[in-house]
Design an enzyme around this catalytic site. Structure first.
Site, PDB file in Angstrom:
ATOM      1  N   GLY A  53      40.693 -17.714  22.977  1.00 16.90           N
ATOM      2  CA  GLY A  53      39.396 -17.346  23.444  1.00 16.90           C
ATOM      3  C   GLY A  53      39.140 -16.010  22.871  1.00 16.90           C
ATOM      4  O   GLY A  53      38.096 -15.701  22.152  1.00 16.90           O
ATOM      5  N   CYS A  54      40.172 -15.110  23.126  1.00 12.85           N
ATOM      6  CA  CYS A  54      40.033 -13.717  22.961  1.00 12.85           C
ATOM      7  C   CYS A  54      40.180 -13.397  21.301  1.00 12.85           C
ATOM      8  O   CYS A  54      39.468 -12.596  20.638  1.00 12.85           O
ATOM      9  CB  CYS A  54      41.140 -12.957  23.800  1.00 12.85           C
ATOM     10  SG  CYS A  54      40.786 -12.830  25.439  1.00 12.85           S
ATOM     11  N   THR A  55      40.933 -14.202  20.693  1.00 16.61           N
ATOM     12  CA  THR A  55      40.994 -14.277  19.288  1.00 16.61           C
ATOM     13  C   THR A  55      39.621 -14.631  18.454  1.00 16.61           C
ATOM     14  O   THR A  55      38.986 -13.774  17.480  1.00 16.61           O
ATOM     15  CB  THR A  55      41.951 -15.207  18.437  1.00 16.61           C
ATOM     16  OG1 THR A  55      43.261 -14.551  19.124  1.00 16.61           O
ATOM     17  CG2 THR A  55      42.009 -15.036  17.167  1.00 16.61           C
TER      18      THR A  55
END
Length: 139
Positions: A53-55
């Site tokens: 998700g952060c990527t």
């Protein structure tokens, strides 16, 4: 804050002065929001480098970076990860913006982005994924 704490984080309101930021980037340089006075700064909080998700979130900001930079905006991503993790994340995905380390969660807390979360019925304490556009007047 414990996982039983039911206090909801307090998010700064539109027009309110932005909480101060003074955090190290991935080179060890201390970056302050005050140094950005007169320009826009997009501040976003994310849980962890190099996770799915952060990527996706970081690559979305990467892909919008040129348009935002043309508007004199700078992007600052903030997470609890250390400088080495940030360097690896930036390098792996070609992130052209600043990543800051908020190891003690003080800045995330000031922005209402640290607190109790519930995901799939499981309670935890961590980063709330939030973004703030801080104006030239630091509001």
């Amino acid at each position: 804050m414990t996982t039983t704490d039911t206090t909801e984080p307090t998010v700064p309101a539109v027009g309110q002065s932005a909480p101060a930021i003074s955090l190290p980037d991935d080179t060890g340089r201390i970056r302050t929001l005050e140094e950005r006075r007169g320009t826009f700064t997009l501040v976003y909080f994310y849980p962890k480098d190099d996770t799915p998700g952060c990527t996706i979130q970081a690559c979305g900001f990467r892909d919008s970076h040129e348009a935002l930079a043309g508007e004199t905006a700078e992007i600052w991503g903030i997470s609890p990860d250390d400088a080495a993790s940030h360097r690896a994340f930036r390098s792996k995905f070609g992130l052209p913006f600043t990543l800051l380390t908020d190891a003690d969660h003080a800045v995330a807390t000031a922005y209402g982005s640290w607190g109790r979360k519930v995901s799939y019925g499981k309670e935890s304490v961590g980063i709330h994924r939030r973004s703030f556009l801080v104006g030239p007047d630091l509001r």
